[in-house]
Scaffold this motif. Structure first.
Motif, short mmCIF file in Angstrom:
data_model
loop_
_atom_site.label_atom_id
_atom_site.label_comp_id
_atom_site.label_asym_id
_atom_site.label_seq_id
_atom_site.Cartn_x
_atom_site.Cartn_y
_atom_site.Cartn_z
N CYS A 280 0.85 -1.18 0.00
CA CYS A 280 0.00 0.00 0.00
C CYS A 280 0.90 1.24 0.00
O CYS A 280 1.79 1.37 0.84
CB CYS A 280 -0.89 -0.01 1.23
SG CYS A 280 -1.81 1.50 1.49
N CYS A 283 0.19 3.39 3.54
CA CYS A 283 0.61 2.97 4.87
C CYS A 283 1.77 1.98 4.83
O CYS A 283 2.34 1.66 5.87
CB CYS A 283 -0.56 2.38 5.66
SG CYS A 283 -1.07 0.77 5.06
N CYS A 307 -5.50 -2.71 0.41
CA CYS A 307 -4.64 -2.69 1.60
C CYS A 307 -5.17 -3.71 2.61
O CYS A 307 -6.37 -3.82 2.82
CB CYS A 307 -4.64 -1.29 2.21
SG CYS A 307 -3.55 -1.16 3.63
N CYS A 312 -7.19 1.62 6.66
CA CYS A 312 -6.36 2.51 5.84
C CYS A 312 -7.29 3.32 4.94
O CYS A 312 -7.85 2.81 3.98
CB CYS A 312 -5.37 1.68 5.03
SG CYS A 312 -4.22 2.65 4.06
N SER A 315 -6.58 4.18 0.84
CA SER A 315 -6.52 3.12 -0.16
C SER A 315 -7.93 2.73 -0.58
O SER A 315 -8.90 2.98 0.12
CB SER A 315 -5.81 1.90 0.42
OG SER A 315 -6.71 1.17 1.23
ZN LIG Z 1 -2.78 1.07 3.51
#
Ligand SMILES: [Zn+2]
Length: 485
Positions: A280, A283, A307, A312, A315
Protein backbone atom coordinates in the motif's frame (compact mmCIF):
# COMPACT_ATOMS: atom_id res chain seq x y z
CA UNK A 1 46.26 -25.99 31.86
CA UNK A 2 45.95 -22.27 32.46
CA UNK A 3 43.12 -21.09 34.68
CA UNK A 4 41.13 -18.22 33.26
CA UNK A 5 38.99 -16.21 35.67
CA UNK A 6 35.97 -14.96 33.77
CA UNK A 7 34.74 -11.80 35.36
CA UNK A 8 31.15 -10.81 34.50
CA UNK A 9 29.74 -7.43 35.41
CA UNK A 10 27.18 -4.93 34.19
CA UNK A 11 28.46 -1.79 32.57
CA UNK A 12 27.15 1.61 33.49
CA UNK A 13 26.52 2.59 29.89
CA UNK A 14 23.78 1.14 27.72
CA UNK A 15 21.54 0.12 30.57
CA UNK A 16 18.90 -1.23 28.14
CA UNK A 17 21.30 -3.53 26.38
CA UNK A 18 22.68 -4.97 29.58
CA UNK A 19 20.46 -8.03 29.81
CA UNK A 20 21.61 -9.06 26.36
CA UNK A 21 25.24 -8.28 27.11
CA UNK A 22 25.18 -10.27 30.33
CA UNK A 23 23.95 -13.27 28.40
CA UNK A 24 26.67 -12.67 25.86
CA UNK A 25 29.23 -12.74 28.66
CA UNK A 26 27.80 -15.80 30.39
CA UNK A 27 27.49 -17.87 27.24
CA UNK A 28 30.37 -16.79 25.13
CA UNK A 29 33.23 -16.04 27.48
CA UNK A 30 33.39 -19.64 28.82
CA UNK A 31 33.13 -20.95 25.24
CA UNK A 32 35.93 -18.64 24.19
CA UNK A 33 38.14 -19.71 27.13
CA UNK A 34 37.59 -23.38 26.27
CA UNK A 35 38.40 -22.73 22.63
CA UNK A 36 41.74 -21.26 23.77
CA UNK A 37 42.43 -24.31 25.90
CA UNK A 38 41.96 -22.46 29.21
CA UNK A 39 40.08 -23.80 32.21
CA UNK A 40 37.28 -21.27 32.91
CA UNK A 41 36.28 -20.23 36.44
CA UNK A 42 33.34 -17.84 36.67
CA UNK A 43 33.13 -14.75 38.89
CA UNK A 44 29.68 -13.35 38.20
CA UNK A 45 28.77 -9.91 39.51
CA UNK A 46 26.13 -9.54 36.82
CA UNK A 47 23.37 -9.73 39.40
CA UNK A 48 24.69 -6.76 41.36
CA UNK A 49 23.40 -3.32 40.61
CA UNK A 50 25.91 -1.26 38.69
CA UNK A 51 25.21 1.98 40.49
CA UNK A 52 28.00 3.73 42.34
CA UNK A 53 26.39 3.33 45.75
CA UNK A 54 26.39 -0.43 45.41
CA UNK A 55 30.08 -1.06 44.98
CA UNK A 56 30.03 -3.21 48.11
CA UNK A 57 27.76 -5.63 46.22
CA UNK A 58 30.53 -6.61 43.83
CA UNK A 59 31.37 -9.60 46.01
CA UNK A 60 32.72 -11.69 43.18
CA UNK A 61 35.22 -9.01 42.27
CA UNK A 62 36.55 -9.23 45.84
CA UNK A 63 36.73 -13.03 45.62
CA UNK A 64 38.59 -12.70 42.32
CA UNK A 65 41.14 -10.39 43.92
CA UNK A 66 41.80 -12.79 46.77
CA UNK A 67 42.20 -15.69 44.32
CA UNK A 68 44.71 -13.63 42.34
CA UNK A 69 46.63 -12.96 45.56
CA UNK A 70 46.59 -16.70 46.28
CA UNK A 71 48.10 -17.29 42.79
CA UNK A 72 45.18 -19.44 41.67
CA UNK A 73 44.60 -17.47 38.47
CA UNK A 74 46.67 -17.18 35.29
CA UNK A 75 44.41 -15.03 33.15
CA UNK A 76 41.52 -12.64 33.77
CA UNK A 77 39.09 -12.78 30.86
CA UNK A 78 36.51 -10.02 30.45
CA UNK A 79 34.23 -8.86 27.65
CA UNK A 80 35.87 -5.43 27.66
CA UNK A 81 38.71 -4.17 29.83
CA UNK A 82 36.42 -1.54 31.33
CA UNK A 83 34.48 -4.31 33.08
CA UNK A 84 37.44 -4.88 35.36
CA UNK A 85 37.09 -1.56 37.12
CA UNK A 86 34.66 -1.47 40.01
CA UNK A 87 33.66 2.15 39.57
CA UNK A 88 35.06 3.14 36.17
CA UNK A 89 37.71 5.21 37.91
CA UNK A 90 41.24 5.15 36.59
CA UNK A 91 42.55 4.58 40.13
CA UNK A 92 40.67 1.35 40.68
CA UNK A 93 41.48 0.18 37.19
CA UNK A 94 45.21 0.90 37.59
CA UNK A 95 45.25 -0.76 41.03
CA UNK A 96 43.71 -3.94 39.64
CA UNK A 97 46.17 -4.05 36.76
CA UNK A 98 48.98 -3.50 39.27
CA UNK A 99 47.72 -6.50 41.25
CA UNK A 100 47.71 -8.64 38.11
CA UNK A 101 51.21 -7.44 37.29
CA UNK A 102 52.51 -8.46 40.71
CA UNK A 103 51.08 -11.95 40.42
CA UNK A 104 51.99 -12.58 36.78
CA UNK A 105 48.34 -12.60 35.71
CA UNK A 106 47.52 -11.71 32.10
CA UNK A 107 44.45 -9.77 31.07
CA UNK A 108 42.37 -10.88 28.14
CA UNK A 109 39.38 -9.89 26.10
CA UNK A 110 38.26 -11.97 23.13
CA UNK A 111 40.23 -9.58 20.91
CA UNK A 112 43.54 -9.39 22.77
CA UNK A 113 45.60 -10.73 25.60
CA UNK A 114 47.98 -8.40 27.39
CA UNK A 115 50.73 -8.94 29.89
CA UNK A 116 50.77 -6.11 32.45
CA UNK A 117 54.47 -6.80 33.11
CA UNK A 118 55.23 -5.26 29.73
CA UNK A 119 55.07 -1.49 30.20
CA UNK A 120 53.66 -0.79 26.75
CA UNK A 121 50.97 -3.37 27.11
CA UNK A 122 50.10 -2.06 30.53
CA UNK A 123 49.54 1.39 29.07
CA UNK A 124 47.59 0.01 26.18
CA UNK A 125 45.33 -1.77 28.64
CA UNK A 126 44.76 1.47 30.49
CA UNK A 127 43.75 3.22 27.32
CA UNK A 128 41.61 0.48 25.86
CA UNK A 129 39.83 0.31 29.17
CA UNK A 130 38.20 3.57 28.27
CA UNK A 131 37.44 2.59 24.69
CA UNK A 132 35.38 -0.49 25.25
CA UNK A 133 32.11 0.52 23.61
CA UNK A 134 33.66 1.52 20.30
CA UNK A 135 35.65 -1.69 20.07
CA UNK A 136 32.65 -3.82 20.91
CA UNK A 137 32.11 -4.81 17.29
CA UNK A 138 35.66 -6.00 16.91
CA UNK A 139 35.39 -8.03 20.08
CA UNK A 140 32.24 -9.68 18.86
CA UNK A 141 34.01 -10.65 15.67
CA UNK A 142 36.84 -12.26 17.61
CA UNK A 143 34.37 -14.06 19.84
CA UNK A 144 32.60 -15.38 16.80
CA UNK A 145 35.96 -16.65 15.57
CA UNK A 146 36.49 -18.43 18.87
CA UNK A 147 33.08 -20.07 18.59
CA UNK A 148 33.74 -21.02 14.98
CA UNK A 149 36.93 -22.72 16.07
CA UNK A 150 35.07 -24.77 18.72
CA UNK A 151 32.44 -25.65 16.10
CA UNK A 152 35.11 -26.90 13.72
CA UNK A 153 36.36 -29.18 16.47
CA UNK A 154 32.86 -30.66 16.83
CA UNK A 155 32.26 -29.25 20.29
CA UNK A 156 28.75 -28.58 21.55
CA UNK A 157 27.66 -24.99 20.92
CA UNK A 158 26.15 -24.40 24.31
CA UNK A 159 22.49 -23.65 24.91
CA UNK A 160 19.80 -26.28 25.27
CA UNK A 161 20.41 -29.84 24.10
CA UNK A 162 17.67 -31.14 21.80
CA UNK A 163 16.00 -34.43 22.79
CA UNK A 164 16.99 -37.21 23.23
CA UNK A 165 20.11 -35.54 24.62
CA UNK A 166 20.86 -33.73 27.81
CA UNK A 167 24.01 -31.82 28.67
CA UNK A 168 26.43 -33.63 30.96
CA UNK A 169 28.45 -31.02 32.83
CA UNK A 170 31.12 -33.44 34.01
CA UNK A 171 31.77 -34.84 30.53
CA UNK A 172 31.26 -31.39 28.96
CA UNK A 173 29.15 -32.77 26.14
CA UNK A 174 25.59 -33.93 25.34
CA UNK A 175 24.71 -37.44 26.47
CA UNK A 176 21.74 -39.62 25.45
CA UNK A 177 18.78 -39.69 27.83
CA UNK A 178 17.36 -43.26 27.54
CA UNK A 179 13.77 -42.23 28.36
CA UNK A 180 13.48 -39.63 25.67
CA UNK A 181 15.41 -41.83 23.21
CA UNK A 182 12.46 -44.26 23.24
CA UNK A 183 10.04 -41.51 22.16
CA UNK A 184 12.41 -40.20 19.52
CA UNK A 185 12.84 -43.66 18.01
CA UNK A 186 9.08 -44.02 17.71
CA UNK A 187 8.85 -40.61 16.01
CA UNK A 188 11.63 -41.50 13.55
CA UNK A 189 10.10 -44.87 12.72
CA UNK A 190 6.70 -43.33 11.97
CA UNK A 191 8.20 -40.42 10.03
CA UNK A 192 9.38 -42.79 7.31
CA UNK A 193 5.78 -43.23 6.25
CA UNK A 194 3.63 -40.71 8.10
CA UNK A 195 3.18 -36.97 8.30
CA UNK A 196 4.22 -34.95 11.34
CA UNK A 197 0.56 -34.23 12.04
CA UNK A 198 -0.37 -37.90 12.15
CA UNK A 199 2.61 -38.71 14.37
CA UNK A 200 1.65 -35.96 16.79
CA UNK A 201 -1.92 -37.26 16.95
CA UNK A 202 -0.86 -40.89 17.35
CA UNK A 203 1.78 -40.27 20.01
CA UNK A 204 -0.08 -37.42 21.71
CA UNK A 205 2.78 -34.97 21.23
CA UNK A 206 2.54 -31.29 20.24
CA UNK A 207 2.65 -30.93 16.45
CA UNK A 208 5.41 -28.36 16.66
CA UNK A 209 7.74 -30.62 18.70
CA UNK A 210 7.33 -33.42 16.18
CA UNK A 211 8.10 -31.05 13.32
CA UNK A 212 11.16 -29.70 15.13
CA UNK A 213 12.32 -33.23 15.92
CA UNK A 214 12.30 -34.04 12.20
CA UNK A 215 14.00 -30.86 11.01
CA UNK A 216 17.29 -31.30 9.16
CA UNK A 217 19.47 -29.76 11.86
CA UNK A 218 17.96 -32.09 14.49
CA UNK A 219 18.49 -35.17 12.37
CA UNK A 220 22.11 -34.11 11.91
CA UNK A 221 22.53 -33.49 15.63
CA UNK A 222 21.27 -37.01 16.42
CA UNK A 223 23.83 -38.43 14.00
CA UNK A 224 26.47 -36.37 15.88
CA UNK A 225 27.22 -34.58 12.64
CA UNK A 226 27.48 -30.96 11.63
CA UNK A 227 28.17 -29.16 8.36
CA UNK A 228 31.11 -26.78 8.34
CA UNK A 229 29.49 -23.58 7.09
CA UNK A 230 32.70 -22.46 5.41
CA UNK A 231 33.89 -25.57 3.63
CA UNK A 232 30.63 -27.53 3.44
CA UNK A 233 32.48 -30.52 4.91
CA UNK A 234 30.80 -32.82 7.39
CA UNK A 235 32.23 -32.59 10.90
CA UNK A 236 31.89 -35.48 13.32
CA UNK A 237 30.97 -34.08 16.72
CA UNK A 238 32.26 -35.29 20.07
CA UNK A 239 29.02 -36.82 21.37
CA UNK A 240 27.50 -40.24 20.80
CA UNK A 241 25.13 -40.61 17.80
CA UNK A 242 21.70 -42.23 18.19
CA UNK A 243 20.38 -42.12 14.62
CA UNK A 244 21.92 -43.75 11.57
CA UNK A 245 22.40 -42.16 8.19
CA UNK A 246 20.05 -44.55 6.35
CA UNK A 247 17.07 -43.85 8.55
CA UNK A 248 17.75 -40.13 8.44
CA UNK A 249 17.80 -40.28 4.61
CA UNK A 250 14.49 -42.21 4.54
CA UNK A 251 12.84 -39.64 6.84
CA UNK A 252 14.02 -36.77 4.63
CA UNK A 253 12.88 -38.48 1.43
CA UNK A 254 9.41 -39.14 2.86
CA UNK A 255 9.09 -35.51 3.90
CA UNK A 256 10.22 -34.31 0.47
CA UNK A 257 7.59 -36.37 -1.34
CA UNK A 258 4.82 -35.07 0.92
CA UNK A 259 5.92 -31.48 0.48
CA UNK A 260 6.07 -31.76 -3.34
CA UNK A 261 2.64 -33.25 -3.29
CA UNK A 262 1.37 -30.27 -1.33
CA UNK A 263 3.13 -27.74 -3.59
CA UNK A 264 1.51 -29.27 -6.66
CA UNK A 265 -1.88 -28.44 -5.23
CA UNK A 266 -1.07 -24.86 -4.41
CA UNK A 267 -2.49 -22.48 -6.97
CA UNK A 268 -2.69 -18.74 -7.08
CA UNK A 269 -5.73 -17.03 -8.47
CA UNK A 270 -3.89 -13.82 -9.30
CA UNK A 271 -0.57 -12.72 -10.65
CA UNK A 272 0.69 -10.89 -7.59
CA UNK A 273 -0.71 -12.70 -4.55
CA UNK A 274 1.83 -14.04 -2.11
CA UNK A 275 4.88 -12.66 -3.93
CA UNK A 276 5.73 -10.17 -1.20
CA UNK A 277 6.09 -7.56 -3.88
CA UNK A 278 3.00 -5.39 -3.62
CA UNK A 279 2.42 -2.76 -0.92
CA UNK A 280 0.00 0.00 0.00
CA UNK A 281 1.49 3.34 -1.07
CA UNK A 282 -0.18 5.10 1.85
CA UNK A 283 0.61 2.97 4.87
CA UNK A 284 3.29 0.59 3.54
CA UNK A 285 1.41 -2.56 4.58
CA UNK A 286 1.00 -5.54 2.28
CA UNK A 287 -1.71 -5.47 -0.36
CA UNK A 288 -3.89 -8.55 -0.27
CA UNK A 289 -6.51 -10.16 -2.45
CA UNK A 290 -10.09 -9.37 -1.48
CA UNK A 291 -12.43 -12.01 -2.80
CA UNK A 292 -15.61 -10.91 -4.42
CA UNK A 293 -18.65 -13.02 -3.77
CA UNK A 294 -20.62 -11.46 -6.61
CA UNK A 295 -20.58 -13.41 -9.88
CA UNK A 296 -21.17 -11.40 -13.00
CA UNK A 297 -23.85 -12.30 -15.58
CA UNK A 298 -21.24 -13.99 -17.83
CA UNK A 299 -20.21 -16.24 -14.93
CA UNK A 300 -16.84 -14.60 -14.24
CA UNK A 301 -15.89 -13.09 -10.98
CA UNK A 302 -13.49 -10.22 -10.40
CA UNK A 303 -11.35 -10.13 -7.27
CA UNK A 304 -9.71 -7.02 -5.91
CA UNK A 305 -6.37 -5.88 -4.54
CA UNK A 306 -6.59 -3.72 -1.46
CA UNK A 307 -4.64 -2.69 1.60
CA UNK A 308 -4.72 -5.48 4.20
CA UNK A 309 -5.50 -2.80 6.76
CA UNK A 310 -9.21 -2.09 6.53
CA UNK A 311 -8.78 1.13 8.45
CA UNK A 312 -6.36 2.51 5.84
CA UNK A 313 -8.50 5.42 4.69
CA UNK A 314 -6.85 6.51 1.46
CA UNK A 315 -6.52 3.12 -0.16
CA UNK A 316 -9.32 1.60 -2.18
CA UNK A 317 -10.14 -1.76 -3.70
CA UNK A 318 -8.89 -2.05 -7.26
CA UNK A 319 -9.99 -4.75 -9.71
CA UNK A 320 -7.15 -7.26 -10.09
CA UNK A 321 -7.17 -7.41 -13.92
CA UNK A 322 -6.55 -3.64 -14.09
CA UNK A 323 -3.36 -3.93 -12.03
CA UNK A 324 -2.16 -7.26 -13.47
CA UNK A 325 -2.55 -6.03 -17.05
CA UNK A 326 -1.11 -2.57 -16.34
CA UNK A 327 2.00 -4.12 -14.83
CA UNK A 328 2.43 -6.72 -17.56
CA UNK A 329 2.15 -4.09 -20.30
CA UNK A 330 4.60 -1.79 -18.55
CA UNK A 331 7.16 -4.58 -18.15
CA UNK A 332 6.82 -5.74 -21.76
CA UNK A 333 7.24 -2.16 -22.98
CA UNK A 334 10.30 -1.64 -20.83
CA UNK A 335 11.90 -4.91 -21.91
CA UNK A 336 11.16 -4.34 -25.61
CA UNK A 337 13.87 -1.67 -25.58
CA UNK A 338 16.62 -3.95 -24.37
CA UNK A 339 19.43 -1.89 -25.93
CA UNK A 340 18.22 1.19 -24.06
CA UNK A 341 18.10 -0.75 -20.81
CA UNK A 342 21.67 -1.96 -21.23
CA UNK A 343 22.79 1.60 -22.02
CA UNK A 344 20.88 2.95 -19.01
CA UNK A 345 22.57 0.38 -16.77
CA UNK A 346 25.99 1.33 -18.08
CA UNK A 347 25.30 5.07 -17.76
CA UNK A 348 24.01 4.64 -14.21
CA UNK A 349 26.99 2.61 -13.09
CA UNK A 350 29.63 4.44 -15.12
CA UNK A 351 32.19 6.29 -13.06
CA UNK A 352 31.52 4.04 -10.11
CA UNK A 353 34.79 2.64 -9.02
CA UNK A 354 34.40 0.90 -5.69
CA UNK A 355 38.04 -0.24 -5.93
CA UNK A 356 39.37 3.33 -5.72
CA UNK A 357 36.93 4.24 -2.97
CA UNK A 358 37.91 1.17 -0.96
CA UNK A 359 41.60 1.98 -1.38
CA UNK A 360 40.95 5.48 -0.03
CA UNK A 361 39.15 4.07 3.00
CA UNK A 362 41.86 1.51 3.66
CA UNK A 363 44.40 4.33 3.58
CA UNK A 364 42.25 6.23 6.10
CA UNK A 365 42.10 3.20 8.39
CA UNK A 366 45.86 2.75 8.17
CA UNK A 367 46.45 6.44 8.95
CA UNK A 368 44.21 6.27 12.03
CA UNK A 369 46.01 3.16 13.25
CA UNK A 370 49.39 4.84 12.82
CA UNK A 371 48.10 7.82 14.77
CA UNK A 372 46.88 5.51 17.54
CA UNK A 373 50.25 3.77 17.69
CA UNK A 374 52.09 7.10 17.84
CA UNK A 375 49.90 8.28 20.66
CA UNK A 376 50.61 5.15 22.68
CA UNK A 377 54.33 5.69 22.11
CA UNK A 378 54.00 9.33 23.21
CA UNK A 379 52.34 8.20 26.44
CA UNK A 380 54.97 5.53 27.02
CA UNK A 381 57.72 8.11 26.67
CA UNK A 382 55.98 10.51 29.01
CA UNK A 383 55.40 13.18 26.35
CA UNK A 384 51.63 13.12 26.83
CA UNK A 385 49.77 12.22 30.00
CA UNK A 386 47.15 9.52 29.94
CA UNK A 387 44.40 11.97 30.85
CA UNK A 388 45.37 14.32 28.01
CA UNK A 389 45.53 11.47 25.55
CA UNK A 390 42.06 10.11 26.22
CA UNK A 391 40.00 12.56 24.09
CA UNK A 392 42.31 12.07 21.11
CA UNK A 393 42.16 8.32 21.55
CA UNK A 394 38.38 8.45 21.59
CA UNK A 395 38.43 10.48 18.41
CA UNK A 396 40.73 8.04 16.63
CA UNK A 397 38.61 5.08 17.65
CA UNK A 398 35.45 6.79 16.46
CA UNK A 399 37.12 7.48 13.10
CA UNK A 400 38.18 3.86 12.81
CA UNK A 401 34.69 2.61 13.61
CA UNK A 402 33.13 4.93 11.06
CA UNK A 403 35.57 4.00 8.28
CA UNK A 404 35.00 0.33 8.92
CA UNK A 405 31.26 0.86 8.64
CA UNK A 406 31.56 2.75 5.35
CA UNK A 407 33.78 0.00 4.03
CA UNK A 408 31.17 -2.63 4.83
CA UNK A 409 28.50 -0.57 3.12
CA UNK A 410 30.52 -0.18 -0.07
CA UNK A 411 31.38 -3.85 -0.22
CA UNK A 412 27.77 -4.89 0.16
CA UNK A 413 26.53 -2.33 -2.38
CA UNK A 414 28.56 -3.64 -5.30
CA UNK A 415 25.89 -4.59 -7.81
CA UNK A 416 26.05 -6.99 -10.69
CA UNK A 417 24.24 -6.26 -13.96
CA UNK A 418 21.04 -8.23 -14.47
CA UNK A 419 20.98 -11.32 -16.63
CA UNK A 420 19.88 -9.55 -19.82
CA UNK A 421 19.53 -12.84 -21.65
CA UNK A 422 16.74 -14.07 -19.40
CA UNK A 423 15.01 -10.69 -19.57
CA UNK A 424 14.75 -10.78 -23.34
CA UNK A 425 11.09 -11.57 -23.86
CA UNK A 426 8.31 -10.79 -26.32
CA UNK A 427 4.57 -10.45 -25.84
CA UNK A 428 4.19 -13.88 -27.48
CA UNK A 429 6.60 -15.46 -24.99
CA UNK A 430 4.60 -13.85 -22.22
CA UNK A 431 1.32 -15.26 -23.53
CA UNK A 432 2.79 -18.74 -23.59
CA UNK A 433 3.85 -18.56 -19.94
CA UNK A 434 1.65 -20.08 -17.30
CA UNK A 435 0.80 -18.10 -14.18
CA UNK A 436 3.65 -19.61 -12.20
CA UNK A 437 6.23 -18.71 -14.83
CA UNK A 438 4.83 -15.19 -15.03
CA UNK A 439 5.11 -14.84 -11.28
CA UNK A 440 8.75 -15.99 -11.38
CA UNK A 441 9.44 -13.52 -14.15
CA UNK A 442 7.95 -10.67 -12.13
CA UNK A 443 10.34 -11.49 -9.33
CA UNK A 444 13.43 -11.03 -11.48
CA UNK A 445 12.05 -7.81 -12.99
CA UNK A 446 10.52 -5.90 -10.11
CA UNK A 447 11.66 -5.17 -6.58
CA UNK A 448 8.44 -3.65 -5.31
CA UNK A 449 5.08 -2.24 -6.35
CA UNK A 450 3.38 0.57 -4.44
CA UNK A 451 -0.35 0.90 -4.99
CA UNK A 452 -2.04 4.28 -4.66
CA UNK A 453 -5.62 5.19 -5.34
CA UNK A 454 -5.17 6.45 -8.91
CA UNK A 455 -1.85 4.94 -9.92
CA UNK A 456 0.82 2.38 -9.05
CA UNK A 457 4.58 2.85 -8.87
CA UNK A 458 6.74 -0.01 -10.11
CA UNK A 459 10.27 -0.29 -8.74
CA UNK A 460 12.43 -2.09 -11.28
CA UNK A 461 15.54 -4.04 -10.36
CA UNK A 462 17.44 -2.16 -13.07
CA UNK A 463 17.23 1.43 -14.37
CA UNK A 464 14.76 2.06 -17.20
CA UNK A 465 16.55 5.30 -18.00
CA UNK A 466 19.91 6.40 -16.60
CA UNK A 467 19.50 6.56 -12.83
CA UNK A 468 15.74 6.02 -13.00
CA UNK A 469 14.38 2.79 -11.51
CA UNK A 470 10.67 3.50 -11.24
CA UNK A 471 7.67 3.60 -13.59
CA UNK A 472 4.20 4.88 -12.92
CA UNK A 473 1.06 3.26 -14.30
CA UNK A 474 -2.39 4.81 -14.13
CA UNK A 475 -5.26 2.86 -12.66
CA UNK A 476 -8.87 3.09 -13.78
CA UNK A 477 -10.95 5.57 -11.76
CA UNK A 478 -13.15 4.09 -9.04
CA UNK A 479 -16.73 3.26 -9.93
CA UNK A 480 -18.66 5.10 -7.25
CA UNK A 481 -20.78 3.03 -4.93
CA UNK A 482 -19.72 -0.30 -6.38
CA UNK A 483 -16.18 -1.23 -5.45
CA UNK A 484 -15.63 0.65 -2.24
CA UNK A 485 -14.85 -1.22 0.93
ZN1 LIG B 1 -2.78 1.07 3.51
Amino acid sequence: MLTAAIYIRKSREDADKEAHRLNLQREQLPAYAISRGWRPVIYDDGYASASRENLANLKERARLESDIRANRINIVLVLEFSRISRDDSMEDYARFIGLCKDHGVKLATPSQTIDPRQTNEWLLAQITGSLSAAEMQQLKTRMAEGRAEARRKGKFNGGVCPPPYRYDKARERPVIDPDSLDTMQRIWAMAETHSARLISETLGLPHISVRRALADDRLMFCQALRIDSETGDTITCDWEPCLNADQSARIKAARQIRSNHKKGKKTYSSLLTGLELIYCGYCGKTIKTWHNSRVKLDGTRINYYGCQDQTCKKSRLIPQPAIDQGITINILNSLSKMDDLIKAWEATHRGENPGAELARIDAGIKAAETKKHRLVTAITEGIVTLADARPTMHEITATLAELTLVKTQITSRAENPPDWESLTITADDCNRMDLDQKRQFLRITLKRIDIYSAYAVLHYRFPRKPGEYTAKINLPPPQPGRYHK
